[in-house]
Design a protein around this motif. Structure first.
Motif, PDB file in Angstrom:
ATOM      1  N   PRO A 595       0.850  -1.283   0.280  1.00  0.00           N
ATOM      2  CA  PRO A 595      -0.156   0.066   0.054  1.00  0.00           C
ATOM      3  C   PRO A 595       0.915   1.264   0.115  1.00  0.00           C
ATOM      4  O   PRO A 595       0.396   2.154  -0.786  1.00  0.00           O
ATOM      5  N   TYR A 596       2.087   1.204   0.745  1.00  0.00           N
ATOM      6  CA  TYR A 596       2.760   2.505   0.541  1.00  0.00           C
ATOM      7  C   TYR A 596       3.496   2.734  -0.925  1.00  0.00           C
ATOM      8  O   TYR A 596       3.654   3.810  -1.160  1.00  0.00           O
ATOM      9  N   ALA A 597       3.776   1.531  -1.615  1.00  0.00           N
ATOM     10  CA  ALA A 597       4.107   1.788  -2.781  1.00  0.00           C
ATOM     11  C   ALA A 597       3.074   2.269  -3.556  1.00  0.00           C
ATOM     12  O   ALA A 597       3.322   3.004  -4.522  1.00  0.00           O
ATOM     13  N   LEU A 598       1.766   2.090  -3.324  1.00  0.00           N
ATOM     14  CA  LEU A 598       0.942   2.790  -4.096  1.00  0.00           C
ATOM     15  C   LEU A 598       0.556   4.176  -3.558  1.00  0.00           C
ATOM     16  O   LEU A 598       0.548   5.030  -4.509  1.00  0.00           O
ATOM     17  N   TRP A 599       0.930   4.304  -2.413  1.00  0.00           N
ATOM     18  CA  TRP A 599       0.737   5.931  -2.398  1.00  0.00           C
ATOM     19  C   TRP A 599       1.814   6.632  -2.983  1.00  0.00           C
ATOM     20  O   TRP A 599       1.730   7.724  -3.420  1.00  0.00           O
ATOM     21  N   GLU A 600       3.110   6.094  -3.090  1.00  0.00           N
ATOM     22  CA  GLU A 600       4.270   6.877  -3.853  1.00  0.00           C
ATOM     23  C   GLU A 600       3.685   7.044  -5.273  1.00  0.00           C
ATOM     24  O   GLU A 600       4.417   7.766  -6.157  1.00  0.00           O
ATOM     25  N   ALA A 601       3.206   5.701  -5.690  1.00  0.00           N
ATOM     26  CA  ALA A 601       2.447   5.733  -7.083  1.00  0.00           C
ATOM     27  C   ALA A 601       1.648   6.979  -7.364  1.00  0.00           C
ATOM     28  O   ALA A 601       1.763   7.888  -8.369  1.00  0.00           O
ATOM     29  N   GLY A 602       0.717   7.094  -6.360  1.00  0.00           N
ATOM     30  CA  GLY A 602      -0.116   8.310  -6.564  1.00  0.00           C
ATOM     31  C   GLY A 602       0.586   9.684  -6.508  1.00  0.00           C
ATOM     32  O   GLY A 602       0.140  10.744  -7.268  1.00  0.00           O
ATOM     33  N   ILE A 603       1.720   9.832  -5.778  1.00  0.00           N
ATOM     34  CA  ILE A 603       2.488  10.920  -5.595  1.00  0.00           C
ATOM     35  C   ILE A 603       3.274  11.309  -6.867  1.00  0.00           C
ATOM     36  O   ILE A 603       3.251  12.449  -7.274  1.00  0.00           O
ATOM     37  N   ALA A 604       3.844  10.340  -7.538  1.00  0.00           N
ATOM     38  CA  ALA A 604       4.417  10.342  -8.629  1.00  0.00           C
ATOM     39  C   ALA A 604       3.500  10.914  -9.785  1.00  0.00           C
ATOM     40  O   ALA A 604       3.763  11.783 -10.697  1.00  0.00           O
ATOM     41  N   CYS A 605       2.137  10.121 -10.086  1.00  0.00           N
ATOM     42  CA  CYS A 605       1.173  10.572 -10.954  1.00  0.00           C
ATOM     43  C   CYS A 605       0.878  12.361 -10.349  1.00  0.00           C
ATOM     44  O   CYS A 605       0.516  13.116 -11.442  1.00  0.00           O
ATOM     45  N   ARG A 615      -5.913  10.046  -7.823  1.00  0.00           N
ATOM     46  CA  ARG A 615      -7.068   9.698  -7.062  1.00  0.00           C
ATOM     47  C   ARG A 615      -7.402   8.064  -7.176  1.00  0.00           C
ATOM     48  O   ARG A 615      -7.606   7.330  -6.182  1.00  0.00           O
ATOM     49  N   GLN A 616      -7.373   7.617  -8.336  1.00  0.00           N
ATOM     50  CA  GLN A 616      -7.523   6.196  -8.585  1.00  0.00           C
ATOM     51  C   GLN A 616      -6.567   5.164  -7.896  1.00  0.00           C
ATOM     52  O   GLN A 616      -7.167   4.098  -7.435  1.00  0.00           O
ATOM     53  N   ILE A 617      -5.285   5.492  -7.991  1.00  0.00           N
ATOM     54  CA  ILE A 617      -4.394   4.730  -7.338  1.00  0.00           C
ATOM     55  C   ILE A 617      -4.474   4.810  -5.928  1.00  0.00           C
ATOM     56  O   ILE A 617      -4.348   3.629  -5.162  1.00  0.00           O
ATOM     57  N   TRP A 618      -4.705   5.911  -5.233  1.00  0.00           N
ATOM     58  CA  TRP A 618      -4.788   6.015  -3.789  1.00  0.00           C
ATOM     59  C   TRP A 618      -6.280   5.257  -3.313  1.00  0.00           C
ATOM     60  O   TRP A 618      -5.997   4.603  -2.226  1.00  0.00           O
ATOM     61  N   GLU A 619      -7.327   5.212  -4.169  1.00  0.00           N
ATOM     62  CA  GLU A 619      -8.197   4.512  -3.642  1.00  0.00           C
ATOM     63  C   GLU A 619      -8.020   2.997  -3.464  1.00  0.00           C
ATOM     64  O   GLU A 619      -8.479   2.251  -2.786  1.00  0.00           O
ATOM     65  N   ASP A 660       0.217  10.377 -21.691  1.00  0.00           N
ATOM     66  CA  ASP A 660       0.933  10.723 -20.418  1.00  0.00           C
ATOM     67  C   ASP A 660       0.716   9.405 -19.717  1.00  0.00           C
ATOM     68  O   ASP A 660       1.261   9.015 -18.803  1.00  0.00           O
ATOM     69  N   LYS A 661      -0.264   8.754 -19.758  1.00  0.00           N
ATOM     70  CA  LYS A 661      -0.620   7.371 -19.252  1.00  0.00           C
ATOM     71  C   LYS A 661       0.408   6.408 -19.671  1.00  0.00           C
ATOM     72  O   LYS A 661       0.966   5.767 -18.764  1.00  0.00           O
ATOM     73  N   LYS A 662       0.895   6.417 -20.879  1.00  0.00           N
ATOM     74  CA  LYS A 662       2.013   5.751 -21.279  1.00  0.00           C
ATOM     75  C   LYS A 662       3.340   5.904 -20.527  1.00  0.00           C
ATOM     76  O   LYS A 662       4.195   5.085 -20.304  1.00  0.00           O
ATOM     77  N   ARG A 663       3.467   6.994 -20.358  1.00  0.00           N
ATOM     78  CA  ARG A 663       4.500   7.581 -19.418  1.00  0.00           C
ATOM     79  C   ARG A 663       4.770   7.054 -18.359  1.00  0.00           C
ATOM     80  O   ARG A 663       5.908   6.695 -17.628  1.00  0.00           O
ATOM     81  N   TYR A 664       3.647   6.529 -17.537  1.00  0.00           N
ATOM     82  CA  TYR A 664       3.575   5.898 -16.191  1.00  0.00           C
ATOM     83  C   TYR A 664       2.891   4.750 -16.281  1.00  0.00           C
ATOM     84  O   TYR A 664       1.872   4.589 -16.180  1.00  0.00           O
ATOM     85  N   SER A 665       3.651   3.407 -16.365  1.00  0.00           N
ATOM     86  CA  SER A 665       2.982   2.416 -16.722  1.00  0.00           C
ATOM     87  C   SER A 665       2.276   1.729 -15.556  1.00  0.00           C
ATOM     88  O   SER A 665       1.674   0.651 -15.652  1.00  0.00           O
ATOM     89  N   VAL A 666       2.324   2.381 -14.377  1.00  0.00           N
ATOM     90  CA  VAL A 666       1.477   1.702 -13.216  1.00  0.00           C
ATOM     91  C   VAL A 666       0.015   2.353 -13.518  1.00  0.00           C
ATOM     92  O   VAL A 666      -0.986   2.116 -12.528  1.00  0.00           O
ATOM     93  N   ALA A 667      -0.445   2.765 -14.702  1.00  0.00           N
ATOM     94  CA  ALA A 667      -1.817   3.566 -14.880  1.00  0.00           C
ATOM     95  C   ALA A 667      -2.736   2.177 -14.904  1.00  0.00           C
ATOM     96  O   ALA A 667      -2.492   1.067 -14.778  1.00  0.00           O
ATOM     97  N   LEU A 668      -3.868   2.564 -14.540  1.00  0.00           N
ATOM     98  CA  LEU A 668      -5.102   1.562 -14.292  1.00  0.00           C
ATOM     99  C   LEU A 668      -5.216   0.742 -15.470  1.00  0.00           C
ATOM    100  O   LEU A 668      -5.715  -0.180 -15.550  1.00  0.00           O
ATOM    101  N   ASP A 669      -4.920   1.431 -16.623  1.00  0.00           N
ATOM    102  CA  ASP A 669      -5.143   0.755 -18.080  1.00  0.00           C
ATOM    103  C   ASP A 669      -4.068  -0.024 -18.499  1.00  0.00           C
ATOM    104  O   ASP A 669      -3.901  -0.479 -19.711  1.00  0.00           O
ATOM    105  N   ALA A 670      -3.103  -0.495 -17.724  1.00  0.00           N
ATOM    106  CA  ALA A 670      -1.836  -1.222 -18.079  1.00  0.00           C
ATOM    107  C   ALA A 670      -2.093  -2.690 -17.360  1.00  0.00           C
ATOM    108  O   ALA A 670      -1.385  -3.075 -16.186  1.00  0.00           O
ATOM    109  N   PRO A 671      -2.806  -3.365 -17.720  1.00  0.00           N
ATOM    110  CA  PRO A 671      -3.230  -4.565 -17.164  1.00  0.00           C
ATOM    111  C   PRO A 671      -2.271  -5.649 -16.796  1.00  0.00           C
ATOM    112  O   PRO A 671      -2.090  -6.489 -15.761  1.00  0.00           O
ATOM    113  N   THR A 672      -0.968  -5.652 -17.676  1.00  0.00           N
ATOM    114  CA  THR A 672       0.188  -6.599 -17.357  1.00  0.00           C
ATOM    115  C   THR A 672       0.815  -6.031 -16.188  1.00  0.00           C
ATOM    116  O   THR A 672       1.303  -6.912 -15.444  1.00  0.00           O
TER     117      THR A 672
END
Length: 680
Positions: A595-605, A615-619, A660-672
């Motif tokens: 969960p803290y990794a997801l927090w940092e992912a949200g900060i990066a976004c 917001r989506q990642i923090w949820e 922009d979404k492709k720039r950050y691959s942890v986006a919600l639409d990157a299923p892999t």
């Protein structure tokens, strides 16, 4: 507020904490014009009785004072509060004790002293003292309320009997009671008792909230409900009175209403979503802006709860900024500094306000000013009630400042002192001392210190460990499992700084040094794994388990991503965060890392201006539970999500450009890469 205004405030704060020893001696003879020494300052047994706050309920009689008479009677409490915020603690205590056994306002003022001390120390004995005082105060207020109800019944009986006799004599209808101007509203004494009962529940709830435990949050919710019962009743009567409220209510009761309802809204707005859902059933939806308005009105009224309203605002601002400085500092810093400046105009040497000045200076990245403020705050508390509480709280904040500036030796010394004083969590203080020695490269000393941690862990909160004690005990157990041979796989102090969100206060040069240390640790893990793989290539080893350094690597990668975010390199966190998310099923010990990794992912976004994605990642992070510091992260996530909602980043918000979404691959639409997190 302009940047010029911020600079003006900073200069005033520097003037306050930089006042010369001679001036301090002239202003207040008892101040000692030297910073506190490093020698331990234990409680003098001769002073222990004077430092205790105990309230014994006496004869509580019916309160028949009118609003104006009540205001005159309350002047003594206001005078006592002036003493309290001018560091004349024993003088304030003496004033409050005069009627604490029979008057609920005097009792509440005395209980509030115990409450402030308990918040500063987090010590079990101080919490018990504050809770006992608040419960007795509640009982005194409730007894006065019951006396008013009984009086009302008796008055109604005699009034009805008198009218009955009159009717018999005249044989003409007589109204049961003669309408009076104030007859439509409860007596001021009833409203006053309700306010004081409610504030007892509110302060108890805040103490339970600070325990950061499931049981603490549940009890906090229950006491907020008790407070709500009284506050909602008073609030409805207050609104009915409209512009005439001063005719029927004394100013101090109004001050209590503003403070209480404003504080409840701020507390509710900070609660984690799961807890808020459980307590929101009793009718109040958190309204943060209403909370700010009411607390500011209370502070400006200069009545009995004005100073506590300022303390509540400062505590809220400094706490929320420290939870998420990268996104909330710009939102609240200017407002908080304005409130602090106004408070220090009235109480320039207040120990409590100087403590907040230290916190605010750190939030403003002025660490020299922060250090001066904490040193002066400790100094001004000398020779007075709560001297040890304030000096230890300031010592802890100074230890944090030493960590932020890489002064590991001084930080270790401070934590050693705090462990000896049994401040907050002795086990953590000992652990932090060992972690500082590890940062200095003194491995042997660090190991000897870590070995003492399990002996300092104390079960409390209903027989369970606190979050911080549970964390340090598990970490030391992990160190001991390898005979401390694997300490090169860990970075204990950097890990704590990541969890406590301290990296935003660290200078870029020191962050790069820390990043280099993390890279070396990761390289060490990789080399050990390669050696084990090479060994397997040379001989059969079916009974030898595969290398398992998932926990160690996950912790290091989350710390690394946190540092990269602060350095302004969010693009470089993608691979590290995705590794943690992809291997979450293998992370069995340091489960906080996901969960803290997801927090940092949200900060990066957020830094990349992909705020709806944040917001989506923090949820998603909120879906993770039963990990270390779950409640601390939940509060942080709630504050961040609330800000995102206020800025308009909701489900209906516009999506960001595809590039922009492709720039950050942890986006919600990157299923892999994100699929592993969906199963949690």
């Amino acid at each position: 507020m302009s940047e010029q205004k911020i600079e003006e405030i900073t200069n005033v704060l520097k003037k306050v904490v930089g006042i010369s020893s001679e001036d301090r001696e002239l202003n207040k003879k008892k101040f000692i014009p030297h910073p506190p020494s490093e020698d331990s300052r234990r409680i003098d047994p001769g002073k222990s009785a004077a430092n205790l706050i105990e309230i014994t309920k006496g004869d509580v009689v019916l309160n028949t004072l009118s609003p104006r008479e009540q205001e005159r009677a309350d002047e003594a409490v206001i005078k006592g509060l002036e003493h309290l915020f001018d560091n004349e603690f024993m003088a304030a205590k003496a004033i409050f004790e005069e009627k604490a056994n029979c008057d609920p306002l005097h009792a509440l003022a005395l209980s509030s002293m115990a409450f402030l001390k308990a918040v500063m120390t987090s010590a079990d004995q101080d919490q018990t003292m504050a809770l006992n005082a608040l419960n007795t105060t509640y009982d005194i207020a409730n007894t006065q309320l019951e006396a008013a109800k009984m009086s009302s019944k008796i008055t109604g009986y005699f009034s009805g009997y008198y009218n009955y006799l009159k009717k018999k004599e005249t044989d003409t209808p007589v109204p049961v009671s003669t309408p009076r101007e104030s007859g439509d509203y409860p007596p001021n004494s009833v409203l006053r008792a309700h306010v004081l009962k409610a504030e007892c529940c509110l302060q108890i709830a805040i103490l339970q909230l600070l325990q950061e435990s499931v049981m603490g949050y549940v009890k906090c919710g229950l006491n907020l409900r008790r407070a709500y019962s009284s506050y909602s009743y008073i609030w409805s009567e207050y609104q009915k009175m409209g512009a005439d409220h001063l005719t029927f209510m004394d100013s101090d009761t109004i001050s209590g209403v503003q403070f209480g309802i404003g504080s409840v809204h701020l507390v509710l707005s900070a609660l984690p979503a799961k807890i808020l859902k459980a307590v929101s059933a009793f009718g109040w939806k958190p309204d943060k802006q209403l909370g700010f308005i009411l607390l500011n009105q209370c502070a400006e009224s200069k009545r009995v709860r004005s100073s506590m309203a300022t303390v509540m605002l400062m505590a809220y601002y400094t706490a929320v900024i420290s939870f998420a400085p990268q996104i909330l500092s710009d939102v609240y810093k200017k407002t908080a500094m304005g409130i602090l400046l106004d408070a220090q105009r009235h109480h320039p040497n207040s120990t409590l306000y100087l403590f907040f000045a230290g916190r605010m200076a750190r939030n403003g990245l002025d660490l020299p000013l922060s250090a001066q403020s904490f040193l002066y705050a400790a100094e001004t508390s000398r020779g007075e009630w709560a001297e040890v509480a304030f000096s230890n709280a300031c010592k802890f904040e100074m230890a944090i400042n030493h960590m932020i500036t890489g002064n590991w030796s001084q930080a270790a010394s401070s934590f050693d002192y705090l462990c000896d004083q049994e401040y907050w969590s002795p086990a953590f203080c000992k652990y932090a001392q060992g972690a500082c020695y590890e940062m200095m490269g003194e491995r042997t000393a660090a190991i000897l210190i870590f070995a003492n941690v399990p002996n300092l862990v104390i079960k409390k909160l209903g027989g369970r460990l606190s979050d911080i004690d549970s964390f340090v005990l598990r970490k030391v157990t992990m160190f001991q499992k390898s005979g401390y041979q694997n300490l090169d796989f860990y970075a204990p102090m950097l890990e704590f700084m990541c969890i406590w969100n301290l990296f935003p206060y660290v200078g870029a040069d020191l962050l790069k040094v820390a990043l280099g240390r993390i890279e070396r640790n990761l390289s060490t893990i990789q080399k050990v794994e390669q050696l084990e793989q090479e060994q397997r290539m040379k001989e059969l080893a079916p009974d030898t388990p595969l290398p398992d350094y998932f926990d160690e690597r996950a912790s290091l990668l989350v710390v690394k991503s946190s540092i990269l975010n602060v350095l302004g390199l969010p693009d470089e966190t993608t691979l590290d965060i995705n590794w943690v998310l992809d291997h979450k099923e293998c992370i069995l010990q340091d489960t906080w890392t996901v969960p803290y990794a997801l927090w940092e992912a949200g900060i990066a976004c957020w830094t990349l201006d992909l705020k709806n994605k944040s917001r989506q990642i923090w949820e998603m992070a909120l879906d993770h539970g039963k990990h270390d510091f779950e409640h601390r992260l939940a509060v942080r996530l709630n504050l961040a999500l609330t800000l995102a909602e206020e800025l308009g980043y909701t489900d209906e918000a516009k999506t960001e450009p595809v590039d922009d979404k492709k720039r950050y691959s942890v986006a919600l639409d990157a299923p892999t890469t994100i699929t592993p997190t969906l199963s949690s």
